[in-house]
Design a protein around this motif. Structure first.
Motif, mmCIF file in Angstrom:
data_model
loop_
_atom_site.group_PDB
_atom_site.id
_atom_site.type_symbol
_atom_site.label_atom_id
_atom_site.label_comp_id
_atom_site.label_asym_id
_atom_site.label_seq_id
_atom_site.Cartn_x
_atom_site.Cartn_y
_atom_site.Cartn_z
ATOM 1 N N GLU A 44 0.824 -1.203 0.000
ATOM 2 C CA GLU A 44 0.000 0.000 0.000
ATOM 3 C C GLU A 44 0.866 1.263 0.000
ATOM 4 N N ASN A 45 0.495 2.214 -0.868
ATOM 5 C CA ASN A 45 1.154 3.527 -1.019
ATOM 6 C C ASN A 45 2.477 3.463 -1.785
ATOM 7 N N ALA A 46 2.918 2.259 -2.193
ATOM 8 C CA ALA A 46 4.141 2.147 -2.987
ATOM 9 C C ALA A 46 3.809 2.354 -4.467
ATOM 10 N N ILE A 47 4.761 2.949 -5.213
ATOM 11 C CA ILE A 47 4.608 3.083 -6.661
ATOM 12 C C ILE A 47 5.201 1.828 -7.300
ATOM 13 N N GLU A 48 4.344 0.979 -7.858
ATOM 14 C CA GLU A 48 4.786 -0.291 -8.430
ATOM 15 C C GLU A 48 4.181 -0.460 -9.818
ATOM 16 N N GLU A 49 4.826 -1.252 -10.655
ATOM 17 C CA GLU A 49 4.449 -1.316 -12.070
ATOM 18 C C GLU A 49 4.277 -2.752 -12.557
ATOM 19 N N THR A 50 3.600 -3.575 -11.745
ATOM 20 C CA THR A 50 3.406 -4.981 -12.122
ATOM 21 C C THR A 50 1.937 -5.361 -11.971
ATOM 22 N N PHE A 51 1.449 -6.102 -12.946
ATOM 23 C CA PHE A 51 0.093 -6.640 -12.943
ATOM 24 C C PHE A 51 0.200 -8.143 -12.662
ATOM 25 N N PHE A 52 -0.628 -8.645 -11.732
ATOM 26 C CA PHE A 52 -0.540 -10.044 -11.302
ATOM 27 C C PHE A 52 -1.819 -10.798 -11.660
ATOM 28 N N ILE A 53 -1.653 -12.004 -12.172
ATOM 29 C CA ILE A 53 -2.771 -12.927 -12.370
ATOM 30 C C ILE A 53 -2.465 -14.175 -11.542
ATOM 31 N N ILE A 54 -3.384 -14.566 -10.648
ATOM 32 C CA ILE A 54 -3.159 -15.722 -9.771
ATOM 33 C C ILE A 54 -3.477 -17.007 -10.539
ATOM 34 N N LEU A 55 -2.476 -17.836 -10.683
ATOM 35 C CA LEU A 55 -2.654 -19.121 -11.354
ATOM 36 C C LEU A 55 -2.937 -20.238 -10.354
ATOM 37 N N GLU A 56 -2.331 -20.141 -9.175
ATOM 38 C CA GLU A 56 -2.573 -21.110 -8.088
ATOM 39 C C GLU A 56 -2.386 -20.395 -6.762
ATOM 40 N N GLY A 57 -3.111 -20.848 -5.724
ATOM 41 C CA GLY A 57 -2.921 -20.320 -4.367
ATOM 42 C C GLY A 57 -3.875 -19.191 -4.010
ATOM 43 N N GLU A 58 -3.564 -18.537 -2.894
ATOM 44 C CA GLU A 58 -4.482 -17.523 -2.342
ATOM 45 C C GLU A 58 -3.691 -16.369 -1.734
ATOM 46 N N VAL A 59 -4.221 -15.150 -1.872
ATOM 47 C CA VAL A 59 -3.602 -13.952 -1.288
ATOM 48 C C VAL A 59 -4.647 -13.200 -0.479
ATOM 49 N N ALA A 60 -4.162 -12.363 0.471
ATOM 50 C CA ALA A 60 -5.047 -11.518 1.283
ATOM 51 C C ALA A 60 -4.811 -10.061 0.906
ATOM 52 N N VAL A 61 -5.917 -9.306 0.805
ATOM 53 C CA VAL A 61 -5.849 -7.878 0.494
ATOM 54 C C VAL A 61 -6.217 -7.103 1.753
ATOM 55 N N THR A 62 -5.315 -6.222 2.195
ATOM 56 C CA THR A 62 -5.560 -5.438 3.411
ATOM 57 C C THR A 62 -5.310 -3.968 3.146
ATOM 58 N N LYS A 63 -5.908 -3.136 3.996
ATOM 59 C CA LYS A 63 -5.756 -1.683 3.855
ATOM 60 C C LYS A 63 -5.663 -1.055 5.231
ATOM 61 N N ILE A 64 -4.791 -0.057 5.364
ATOM 62 C CA ILE A 64 -4.630 0.640 6.638
ATOM 63 C C ILE A 64 -5.750 1.667 6.775
ATOM 64 N N ILE A 65 -6.476 1.583 7.900
ATOM 65 C CA ILE A 65 -7.573 2.499 8.193
ATOM 66 C C ILE A 65 -7.205 3.315 9.432
ATOM 67 N N ASN A 66 -7.425 4.608 9.389
ATOM 68 C CA ASN A 66 -7.174 5.485 10.543
ATOM 69 C C ASN A 66 -5.737 5.378 11.063
ATOM 70 N N ALA A 67 -4.799 5.133 10.178
ATOM 71 C CA ALA A 67 -3.357 5.164 10.471
ATOM 72 C C ALA A 67 -2.851 4.017 11.335
ATOM 73 N N ASP A 68 -3.732 3.293 12.015
ATOM 74 C CA ASP A 68 -3.230 2.252 12.910
ATOM 75 C C ASP A 68 -3.991 0.932 12.830
ATOM 76 N N GLU A 69 -5.057 0.901 12.062
ATOM 77 C CA GLU A 69 -5.858 -0.333 11.966
ATOM 78 C C GLU A 69 -5.667 -0.956 10.590
ATOM 79 N N ASN A 70 -5.159 -2.182 10.564
ATOM 80 C CA ASN A 70 -4.959 -2.894 9.306
ATOM 81 C C ASN A 70 -6.194 -3.746 9.026
ATOM 82 N N ARG A 71 -7.038 -3.293 8.125
ATOM 83 C CA ARG A 71 -8.330 -3.953 7.913
ATOM 84 C C ARG A 71 -8.260 -4.908 6.721
#
Length: 391
Positions: A44-71
């Motif tokens: 989060e907040n990093a400048i990155e230039e890669t597009f990902f397609i998941i072929l196998e497995g699982e990932v978690a998507v999280t976001k920082i809320i209110n500066a201290d809560e990782n939701r």
């Protein structure tokens, strides 16, 4: 899973309007990579230039809320994709993506993608159209996030306002609770100083003064005890809950007799010990028993039961009193909150007793529950984890 055809299909789902041939070209410039669990693919907040397609497995998507809560937002699995905005939109990542199982992904980097775009305008148009749609979705998510934060701020403000009101009411109540016995004691002491009294009158006055001083001492002790429970971690030892409740019944027996309340203590055999601070626990149980007596009608019963269950040692204190109205039940463990009036009955107090009890129980890693029916009584249930190894 056949990676290449699947990846082609996913790209065409990600970017409607891209032809089969264009999707094949995108896959061809990509690279298949494996990752172990716990690897951050997007930050989060990093400048990155890669597009990902998941072929196998699982990932978690999280976001920082209110500066201290990782939701946690969501999980993505086989066939899902993320990071497409990094190909054509030079902006920070909106969330963090981390692998939660062994994962294999197809990665497409912006440099290769840019070269491909120069060859075909139709792909560029399809990508721009999809990015515009995604940006619109992100705007809606941001607005919803702002709404959520506004709601959280409003709730926090309301809690602060309630706490401030409770604090003011507490100061008013404590001033009254202290002033009344002090004024009474002072008045009777003045009588002793300036009036000639016989022995019986003097004894009655001294008894009244002692009773009022004891009321003040009890009040101050409650306040100090609550502070002590908050600030100090008590030294824990194996404790016999049955003994503590027997002591609580004994200490309040005279109060029960005055109120014509019958107390029954029922303990199952071989109750396991708990790890606890005896003085604090006895005070908590005494407070619950004192409340049961206080809010019961003359001639009724208070039943104390001690049992051992799957959750631990369970203590229930049931009365046949006035009960607790449903609309105030969520607040009974709040500091300074107390039931002042039920019908024609008035009740004193500062509202510290149940707050103390709850604090003590939670300090012992237990929990307290209440069941009540207005006009028919209340049952307070305390569950404490039993000492490992039993008695």
């Amino acid at each position: 899973m056949n990676s290449i055809p699947a990846a082609v299909q996913i790209i065409r789902q990600a970017f409607p309007g891209i032809s089969q041939a264009e999707a094949n070209e995108l896959v061809a410039i990509g690279e298949v990579k494996p990752y172990a669990p716990g690897v951050i693919l997007c930050k989060e907040n990093a400048i990155e230039e890669t597009f990902f397609i998941i072929l196998e497995g699982e990932v978690a998507v999280t976001k920082i809320i209110n500066a201290d809560e990782n939701r946690a937002l969501k999980h993505l699995g086989e066939g899902d994709f993320f990071g497409e905005m990094g190909l054509i939109h030079n902006a920070p990542r909106a969330a963090t993506v981390e692998t939660i199982s062994p994962v294999r992904v197809l990665e497409i980097h912006k440099t290769g993608f840019d070269r491909l775009l120069q060859k075909t305008s139709s792909m560029s148009l399809a990508m721009v159209r999809e990015v515009s749609r995604r940006l619109s979705e992100n705007d809606e998510m941001a607005i919803e996030d702002l709404r959520l934060k506004a709601g959280e701020l409003a709730s926090a403000y309301q809690r602060l306002a309630q706490e401030e009101l409770a604090r003011r009411e507490f100061l008013t109540t404590i001033a009254h609770e202290l002033r009344t016995p002090l004024t009474t004691a002072r008045g009777f002491l003045e009588m002793l100083r300036f009036h000639e009294l016989d022995t019986t009158q003097r004894d009655e006055i001294l008894l009244t003064v002692a009773r009022n001083v004891e009321q003040i001492v009890t009040l101050v002790n409650d306040i100090l005890f609550l502070q002590e429970v908050e600030l100090l971690e008590p030294e824990m030892h194996p404790v016999d809950v049955s003994e503590l409740l027997t002591g609580a019944v004994k200490s309040l027996s005279s109060e029960a007799q005055k109120a014509n309340i019958h107390i029954h203590l029922k303990a199952a055999s071989a109750i396991p010990q708990v790890m606890g601070h005896a003085r604090s626990l006895q005070r908590a149980f005494s407070q619950l028993l004192d409340n049961a007596i206080k809010y019961s009608s003359a001639g009724s019963e208070v039943v104390i039961s001690i049992e051992s269950g799957s959750d631990g040692v369970c203590v229930s204190i049931a009365d046949q009193g006035v009960g607790i109205p449903e609309h105030i039940r969520p607040y009974i463990f709040d500091r300074y909150f107390h039931l002042e009036e039920v019908g024609d009955n008035l009740y004193g107090g500062l509202g510290l007793g149940l707050a103390i009890t709850k604090q003590v129980v939670e300090q012992h890693k237990g929990r307290i529950e209440v069941e009540s029916q207005e006009g028919k009584g209340s049952t307070f249930i305390v569950i404490l984890p039993e000492l490992s190894g039993g008695l």
